[in-house]
Design an enzyme around this catalytic site. Structure first.
Site, PDB file in Angstrom:
ATOM      1  N   GLU A 210     -23.098  78.698  71.589  1.00  0.00           N
ATOM      2  CA  GLU A 210     -22.296  77.591  72.127  1.00  0.00           C
ATOM      3  C   GLU A 210     -21.324  78.217  73.111  1.00  0.00           C
ATOM      4  O   GLU A 210     -20.283  78.740  72.718  1.00  0.00           O
ATOM      5  CB  GLU A 210     -21.556  76.868  70.990  1.00  0.00           C
ATOM      6  CG  GLU A 210     -22.459  76.340  69.883  1.00  0.00           C
ATOM      7  CD  GLU A 210     -23.319  75.170  70.322  1.00  0.00           C
ATOM      8  OE1 GLU A 210     -22.942  74.468  71.285  1.00  0.00           O
ATOM      9  OE2 GLU A 210     -24.378  74.950  69.710  1.00  0.00           O
ATOM     10  N   CYS A 244     -13.784  73.958  75.993  1.00  0.00           N
ATOM     11  CA  CYS A 244     -15.056  74.390  76.600  1.00  0.00           C
ATOM     12  C   CYS A 244     -15.662  73.311  77.491  1.00  0.00           C
ATOM     13  O   CYS A 244     -16.275  73.621  78.500  1.00  0.00           O
ATOM     14  CB  CYS A 244     -16.043  74.798  75.516  1.00  0.00           C
ATOM     15  SG  CYS A 244     -16.342  73.491  74.313  1.00  0.00           S
TER      16      CYS A 244
HETATM   17  P1  NAD Z   1     -14.955  85.219  73.138  1.00  0.00           P
HETATM   18  O1  NAD Z   1     -16.387  85.260  73.528  1.00  0.00           O
HETATM   19  O2  NAD Z   1     -14.032  86.220  73.706  1.00  0.00           O
HETATM   20  O3  NAD Z   1     -14.800  85.374  71.540  1.00  0.00           O
HETATM   21  C1  NAD Z   1     -15.570  84.611  70.611  1.00  0.00           C
HETATM   22  C2  NAD Z   1     -15.757  85.424  69.326  1.00  0.00           C
HETATM   23  O4  NAD Z   1     -16.475  86.621  69.620  1.00  0.00           O
HETATM   24  C3  NAD Z   1     -14.451  85.849  68.677  1.00  0.00           C
HETATM   25  O5  NAD Z   1     -14.583  85.714  67.270  1.00  0.00           O
HETATM   26  C4  NAD Z   1     -14.301  87.325  69.073  1.00  0.00           C
HETATM   27  O6  NAD Z   1     -13.631  88.083  68.114  1.00  0.00           O
HETATM   28  C5  NAD Z   1     -15.748  87.775  69.189  1.00  0.00           C
HETATM   29  N1  NAD Z   1     -15.907  88.859  70.188  1.00  0.00           N
HETATM   30  C6  NAD Z   1     -15.143  89.113  71.277  1.00  0.00           C
HETATM   31  N2  NAD Z   1     -15.622  90.162  71.969  1.00  0.00           N
HETATM   32  C7  NAD Z   1     -16.729  90.593  71.305  1.00  0.00           C
HETATM   33  C8  NAD Z   1     -17.671  91.637  71.527  1.00  0.00           C
HETATM   34  N3  NAD Z   1     -17.585  92.444  72.562  1.00  0.00           N
HETATM   35  N4  NAD Z   1     -18.682  91.764  70.655  1.00  0.00           N
HETATM   36  C9  NAD Z   1     -18.804  90.924  69.618  1.00  0.00           C
HETATM   37  N5  NAD Z   1     -17.944  89.912  69.345  1.00  0.00           N
HETATM   38  C10 NAD Z   1     -16.907  89.752  70.175  1.00  0.00           C
HETATM   39  O7  NAD Z   1     -14.479  83.721  73.442  1.00  0.00           O
HETATM   40  P2  NAD Z   1     -13.017  83.118  73.330  1.00  0.00           P
HETATM   41  O8  NAD Z   1     -12.158  83.721  74.397  1.00  0.00           O
HETATM   42  O9  NAD Z   1     -12.536  83.186  71.925  1.00  0.00           O
HETATM   43  O10 NAD Z   1     -13.315  81.583  73.666  1.00  0.00           O
HETATM   44  C11 NAD Z   1     -13.368  81.087  74.959  1.00  0.00           C
HETATM   45  C12 NAD Z   1     -14.784  80.858  75.409  1.00  0.00           C
HETATM   46  O11 NAD Z   1     -15.514  80.141  74.452  1.00  0.00           O
HETATM   47  C13 NAD Z   1     -14.862  80.028  76.681  1.00  0.00           C
HETATM   48  O12 NAD Z   1     -15.840  80.565  77.526  1.00  0.00           O
HETATM   49  C14 NAD Z   1     -15.289  78.668  76.180  1.00  0.00           C
HETATM   50  O13 NAD Z   1     -15.926  77.859  77.133  1.00  0.00           O
HETATM   51  C15 NAD Z   1     -16.173  79.023  75.052  1.00  0.00           C
HETATM   52  N6  NAD Z   1     -16.249  77.937  74.090  1.00  0.00           N
HETATM   53  C16 NAD Z   1     -17.420  77.263  73.944  1.00  0.00           C
HETATM   54  C17 NAD Z   1     -17.484  76.190  73.058  1.00  0.00           C
HETATM   55  C18 NAD Z   1     -18.743  75.394  72.860  1.00  0.00           C
HETATM   56  O14 NAD Z   1     -18.783  74.638  71.901  1.00  0.00           O
HETATM   57  N7  NAD Z   1     -19.746  75.512  73.694  1.00  0.00           N
HETATM   58  C19 NAD Z   1     -16.352  75.833  72.333  1.00  0.00           C
HETATM   59  C20 NAD Z   1     -15.186  76.558  72.519  1.00  0.00           C
HETATM   60  C21 NAD Z   1     -15.145  77.613  73.380  1.00  0.00           C
END
Ligand code: NAD
Length: 456
Positions: A210, A244
């Site tokens: 997502e 998002c």
């Molecule tokens: P992110 O990808 O930085 O983090 C998401 C999760 O992944 C967190 O739990 C984090 O700890 C983990 N993570 C971070 N870096 C990692 C790595 N290198 N390896 C493995 N895991 C890792 O995202 P964010 O900043 O928390 O959220 C914002 C993003 O999420 C935006 O792009 C937004 O559009 C998207 N988003 C999508 C939805 C949806 O339903 N489609 C909903 C909310 C947010």
């Protein structure tokens, strides 16, 4: 590392006992989850206030309320969903019956982001429980208050062998992703989504991704401009644009641009006051890193409305940028903050062409009263989902799957789609022993003409 391996082993052993497959067990766990959320409602609201300065109303509407509603919907329908589905059998398999069984994958991993930190950790969990899985959740390290209360309620409600929490950032995720899970449900950025899929491929683990992206919002000259302005401002600046599916940028017909912008200005003032960067009820930017990333986007931009920021409170006022092109810094990545760039168009075909030149968005919004243009746009652009004449609300329903396509993700959830996402569909054909047509068995005689009667 050892702790995670041991936990996974414990969950695997518990899953094998078969308890989670019983309908009554699943329903009881969902009710338990509901009760504990209600018990800690105030603490969850407080945590969301601390992490993102969400008001109680916004936090209830977009996080707690959504989750409670989903539990009610799933609990009401689960009895029907778990039943094997009878389907037709081809005549060639006479005498047989065919059924599709929904079976849980096993132990699933849920990785959640920080922007709706409660909802986006718990909503997938509802699907995982409903489908009969065990789950490990890793909430976001950025929304630490909410992550703590999630840990507290999960630990109080469930045994760790069934559902448990692992806290931590990137390192914790990396250790988790090294393990073999039966399903991974990831919500977050496109960049991390790629890493998750790569790691999952090592174990051939199926994934839901997502993700995000740049979601367009289009307003043509036939639209109800007042309503469009009101609904765009609400959708864009909800959670200070850290949504998002927020409209990332606006495409407006040249003829109505000024009128729409004036109306938008009116609604910004009406909703958030004269200086929203000092409005204690306006959500804040999650951390300094994102605050500076966003304020940097404003440097050298043509600010039409807003632009104020407050480094003490981490707030940025709802901001609208004019004279934007696809080369502008603000158009290079998902904005994920309270900044709305405006592009103009004359013909809807230009919009279709430009959208199709970029990665498939998570959402698209089109404000119009022109039916054939609406059909054209829906037919010729691909995106996760969206609204005609509104923003955001297509995800607030349990009756439609929510998810992305292409760069904005894969797999959908909410309601029945959540149950399906966390279930493997096992197809079983049951043959009668009363009849055994000999045609398929070797040595093959001159039976090809008969085979061609069956298979054509
Ligand atoms: P992110 O990808 O930085 O983090 C998401 C999760 O992944 C967190 O739990 C984090 O700890 C983990 N993570 C971070 N870096 C990692 C790595 N290198 N390896 C493995 N895991 C890792 O995202 P964010 O900043 O928390 O959220 C914002 C993003 O999420 C935006 O792009 C937004 O559009 C998207 N988003 C999508 C939805 C949806 O339903 N489609 C909903 C909310 C947010």
């Amino acid at each position: 590392m050892d702790e995670i391996v041991a936990l996974l082993e414990k969950q695997r052993t518990f899953f094998q006992k078969g308890k989670t497959k019983e309908l009554q067990f699943r329903l009881t766990q969902l009710q338990k989850l509901k009760r504990i959320i209600l018990k800690y409602e105030n603490e969850i609201l407080e945590a969301l206030k601390k992490d993102l300065n969400k008001t109680e109303f916004e936090a209830y509407m977009t996080e707690i309320g959504m989750v409670l509603d989903e539990i009610s919907f799933v609990s009401k329908n689960l009895k029907n969903w778990v039943k094997p589905e009878y389907v037709k059998t081809p005549l060639a398999q006479f005498l047989s019956s065919s059924k599709i069984y929904s079976e849980p994958y096993g132990v699933v991993l849920i990785l959640a982001p920080w922007n709706y930190p409660f909802q986006l950790a718990i909503e997938p969990l509802i699907g995982a429980i409903a489908a009969g899985n065990c789950a490990i959740i890793k909430p976001s390290e950025e929304s630490s208050y909410t992550s703590k209360i999630i840990e507290h309620i999960i630990n109080e409600a469930f045994k760790t062998e069934y559902i448990s929490i692992i806290q931590g950032g990137r390192e914790a995720s990396e250790v988790l992703l090294e393990q073999k899970f039966d399903y991974i449900f990831f919500t977050g950025s496109v960049a991390v989504g790629r890493i998750v899929m790569e790691k999952a491929s090592k174990h051939l683990t199926p994934v839901s991704l997502e993700l995000g992206g740049k979601s367009p919002c289009i307003v043509d000259e036939t639209a109800n401009l007042r309503l469009a302005a009101k609904r765009i401002i609400w959708g864009k600046f909800l959670n200070a644009g850290q949504t998002c599916v927020a409209p990332d940028y606006l495409f407006v017909h040249r003829e109505v641009k000024m009128e729409l912008l004036l109306l938008m200005k009116h609604y910004i003032k009406k909703f958030y006051g004269a200086d929203p960067s000092n409005n204690t009820k306006f959500p804040k930017i999650i951390n300094q890193k994102h605050f500076h990333r966003l304020t940097n986007l404003l440097e050298g931009s043509n600010i039409l409305i807003g632009g104020q920021s407050n480094v003490q409170s981490n707030q940025i006022a709802p901001t609208i940028l004019d004279k934007v092109t696809w080369d502008s810094p603000v158009m290079q990545d998902e904005i994920f903050g309270p900044i709305l760039p405006v592009l103009e168009f004359d013909q809807i075909q230009e919009v279709v062409t430009q959208i199709n030149q970029h990665p498939k968005p998570l959402a698209l919004y089109y404000f119009t009263n022109h039916k054939s243009r609406e059909r054209k746009l829906l037919k010729h652009t691909s995106f996760g989902g969206g609204c005609i004449n509104d923003t955001i609300v297509h995800l607030a329903t349990a009756h439609m799957p929510f998810g992305g396509v292409g760069d904005s993700g894969m797999g959908g959830y909410h309601g029945k789609a959540s149950f399906d996402t966390f279930s493997h569909k096992k197809s079983i054909l049951k043959k009668s022993n009363l009849l055994d047509i000999g045609l398929r068995y070797p040595p093959y005689q001159n039976d090809l003409k008969w085979l061609k009667v069956w298979l054509k």
